[in-house]
Scaffold this active site. Structure first.
Site, PDB file in Angstrom:
ATOM      1  N   GLU A  42       0.632  -1.085  -0.047  1.00 57.73           N
ATOM      2  CA  GLU A  42       0.014   0.058   0.075  1.00 57.73           C
ATOM      3  C   GLU A  42       0.920   1.216   0.170  1.00 57.73           C
ATOM      4  O   GLU A  42       1.850   1.045   0.743  1.00 57.73           O
ATOM      5  CB  GLU A  42      -0.953  -0.025   1.242  1.00 57.73           C
ATOM      6  CG  GLU A  42      -1.761   1.308   1.655  1.00 57.73           C
ATOM      7  CD  GLU A  42      -2.249   1.192   3.082  1.00 57.73           C
ATOM      8  OE1 GLU A  42      -1.740   0.715   3.752  1.00 57.73           O
ATOM      9  OE2 GLU A  42      -3.271   1.719   3.191  1.00 57.73           O
ATOM     10  N   ASN A  58      -6.917   5.956  -2.102  1.00 57.02           N
ATOM     11  CA  ASN A  58      -5.851   5.087  -1.892  1.00 57.02           C
ATOM     12  C   ASN A  58      -6.018   4.012  -2.680  1.00 57.02           C
ATOM     13  O   ASN A  58      -6.892   3.145  -2.487  1.00 57.02           O
ATOM     14  CB  ASN A  58      -5.846   4.630  -0.201  1.00 57.02           C
ATOM     15  CG  ASN A  58      -4.805   4.004   0.519  1.00 57.02           C
ATOM     16  OD1 ASN A  58      -3.950   3.353  -0.690  1.00 57.02           O
ATOM     17  ND2 ASN A  58      -4.514   3.791   1.716  1.00 57.02           N
ATOM     18  N   LYS A  60      -9.336   1.853  -2.245  1.00 59.92           N
ATOM     19  CA  LYS A  60      -9.638   1.113  -0.857  1.00 59.92           C
ATOM     20  C   LYS A  60     -10.782   1.585  -0.507  1.00 59.92           C
ATOM     21  O   LYS A  60     -11.531   2.559  -0.444  1.00 59.92           O
ATOM     22  CB  LYS A  60      -8.729   1.847   0.044  1.00 59.92           C
ATOM     23  CG  LYS A  60      -8.569   1.186   1.551  1.00 59.92           C
ATOM     24  CD  LYS A  60      -7.381   1.809   2.098  1.00 59.92           C
ATOM     25  CE  LYS A  60      -7.289   1.122   3.511  1.00 59.92           C
ATOM     26  NZ  LYS A  60      -5.986   1.786   4.180  1.00 59.92           N
ATOM     27  N   GLU A 104      -6.180   8.681   7.644  1.00 62.03           N
ATOM     28  CA  GLU A 104      -6.603   8.078   6.335  1.00 62.03           C
ATOM     29  C   GLU A 104      -8.057   8.570   6.211  1.00 62.03           C
ATOM     30  O   GLU A 104      -8.416   9.213   5.081  1.00 62.03           O
ATOM     31  CB  GLU A 104      -6.659   6.765   6.206  1.00 62.03           C
ATOM     32  CG  GLU A 104      -5.440   6.073   5.948  1.00 62.03           C
ATOM     33  CD  GLU A 104      -5.376   4.692   5.623  1.00 62.03           C
ATOM     34  OE1 GLU A 104      -5.807   4.310   4.582  1.00 62.03           O
ATOM     35  OE2 GLU A 104      -4.926   3.822   6.390  1.00 62.03           O
ATOM     36  N   CYS A 128      -4.776  -2.988   2.896  1.00 66.30           N
ATOM     37  CA  CYS A 128      -4.549  -2.950   4.211  1.00 66.30           C
ATOM     38  C   CYS A 128      -5.821  -3.211   5.191  1.00 66.30           C
ATOM     39  O   CYS A 128      -6.236  -4.322   5.471  1.00 66.30           O
ATOM     40  CB  CYS A 128      -3.951  -1.580   4.537  1.00 66.30           C
ATOM     41  SG  CYS A 128      -3.204  -1.627   6.310  1.00 66.30           S
ATOM     42  N   ASN A 141       0.175  -1.005   5.373  1.00 64.77           N
ATOM     43  CA  ASN A 141       0.957  -0.226   6.287  1.00 64.77           C
ATOM     44  C   ASN A 141       0.377  -0.462   8.047  1.00 64.77           C
ATOM     45  O   ASN A 141      -0.561   0.138   7.849  1.00 64.77           O
ATOM     46  CB  ASN A 141       1.155   0.952   5.799  1.00 64.77           C
ATOM     47  CG  ASN A 141       1.995   1.303   4.857  1.00 64.77           C
ATOM     48  OD1 ASN A 141       3.049   1.893   4.961  1.00 64.77           O
ATOM     49  ND2 ASN A 141       1.338   1.254   3.476  1.00 64.77           N
TER      50      ASN A 141
HETATM   51  N1  CDT Z   1      -3.246   1.489   6.348  1.00 69.66           N
HETATM   52  C1  CDT Z   1      -4.048   0.780   7.135  1.00 69.66           C
HETATM   53  O1  CDT Z   1      -5.123   0.424   6.656  1.00 69.66           O
HETATM   54  N2  CDT Z   1      -3.661   0.387   8.605  1.00 69.66           N
HETATM   55  C2  CDT Z   1      -4.717   0.070   9.438  1.00 69.66           C
HETATM   56  C3  CDT Z   1      -4.151   0.382  10.724  1.00 69.66           C
HETATM   57  C4  CDT Z   1      -5.144   0.207  11.835  1.00 69.66           C
HETATM   58  S1  CDT Z   1      -6.390   1.553  11.934  1.00 69.66           S
HETATM   59  C5  CDT Z   1      -5.246   2.689  12.611  1.00 69.66           C
HETATM   60  C6  CDT Z   1      -4.708  -1.320   9.327  1.00 69.66           C
HETATM   61  O2  CDT Z   1      -5.920  -1.973   9.421  1.00 69.66           O
HETATM   62  O3  CDT Z   1      -3.873  -2.276   9.449  1.00 69.66           O
END
Ligand code: CDT
Length: 307
Positions: A47, A107, A124, A143, A169, A194
């Site tokens: 991502e 995204n 996304k 995000e 993600c 990420n």
């Molecule tokens: N990039 C991304 O979607 N990261 C989220 C972080 C948790 S929510 C703050 C994930 O689901 O891994």
């Protein structure tokens, strides 16, 4: 005739805030070359693979991070990677921040085939985090400020001799992602992530990040008879540590390749797409066993509705 697709997961280490796009594309090209060397037909990048994970910083103006977004794809900076695909026949899946000509921010993932042509685009669906500045957190996860939810949802592309779906993600935590893709016939799902190890709303979850990562992707793979390729940008990026542990999972739910260290590296697996049928023709033969007539609340309501 067997349908073998050799898939690479190009895990990345951190991308610094001041790293130029040119420098990052050089890293991606090295990873792509590594994937070619081990015989990959396609390699999956994480991502937001062109920049640092900028939603960790608040800007008063919504357009304050627009320099991290791409307004066209391909563009001059990433074109060498597209040329590499055309030259070697190894496609790729690339995550980046997309700013559309009419001002929408997504995204996004693009799927590029072995001729260097974009054959799929995914924005996304599940956008995590928060939209307001929360200075009490050690770092932000904005995000929901900088990205809109995809209006398009999920789709499947015929590529590399199979049916390919994409997710990004946070999407991987939702069973709906895999089931919708499964119902569309996906045999391989590419998922970049990420994932900070520190989760501010409930730090008790911190030590479980790796467990949850495998739990959701393995369940998605098994319950829908598909290969899942999970690819991290991990390590300590601008002071924030994120999960690595990239992995390729078979329709059985078993991990068939896994990164054992963080940083830039390629893992790969030869995926026999006909293995999907072992599950989709038996236990998970949707058309025989599913009961959509009793699944109403899944699509009728967003939150919990006690009856
Ligand atoms: N990039 C991304 O979607 N990261 C989220 C972080 C948790 S929510 C703050 C994930 O689901 O891994």
């Amino acid at each position: 005739m067997t349908r073998i697709v050799t898939v690479g997961a190009a895990q990345m280490g951190p991308i610094a805030r001041d790293e130029s796009r040119e420098q990052v594309v050089e890293r991606l090209r090295r990873l792509h070359a590594e994937a070619v060397d081990v015989g990959c037909d396609v390699v999956v990048f994480p991502e937001l693979a062109l920049t640092t994970f900028f939603p960790r910083w608040y800007t008063p103006d919504l357009d304050g991070h627009d320099s991290y977004f791409e307004t066209s794809m391909p563009n001059d900076v990433v074109q060498p990677l597209f040329d590499d695909a055309a030259r070697t026949g190894c496609g790729f899946c690339l995550g980046y921040a997309e700013l559309t000509s009419d001002g929408h921010r997504y995204n996004t993932y693009v799927l590029v085939d072995g001729t260097g042509a974009i054959v799929g685009r995914y924005r996304k669906v599940h956008i995590p985090g928060h939209a307001d500045h929360q200075p009490e957190r050690p770092f932000q996860h904005l995000e929901r400020r900088y990205f809109e939810e995809s209006p398009d949802g999920f789709g499947v592309v015929d590529a590399f001799g199979g049916s390919v779906g994409m997710a990004i993600c946070n999407d991987r935590r939702w069973p709906e992602t895999y089931r919708v893709l499964g119902l569309l016939g996906a045999e391989m799902v590419f998922i970049g992530y990420n994932t900070p190890l520190y989760y501010a709303p409930d730090p008790d979850q911190n030590p479980l990040q790796s467990f949850h990562n495998n739990l959701v992707m393995a369940a998605g793979a098994y319950q829908n008879g598909m290969f899942v390729v999970g690819v991290a940008k991990g390590g300590i990026e601008e002071g924030v540590e994120s999960l690595s542990h990239s992995q390729i999972i078979a329709p059985s739910g078993q991990v068939i390749a896994q990164a054992t260290v963080s940083g830039d590296l390629v893992i790969s697996a030869r995926c026999d797409l006909d293995l999907c049928r072992h599950y989709t023709d038996t236990l998970f033969d949707f058309s025989t066993y599913r009961r959509p007539e009793v699944y109403g609340p899944i699509v009728e309501s967003r939150g919990v509705q006690r009856r």
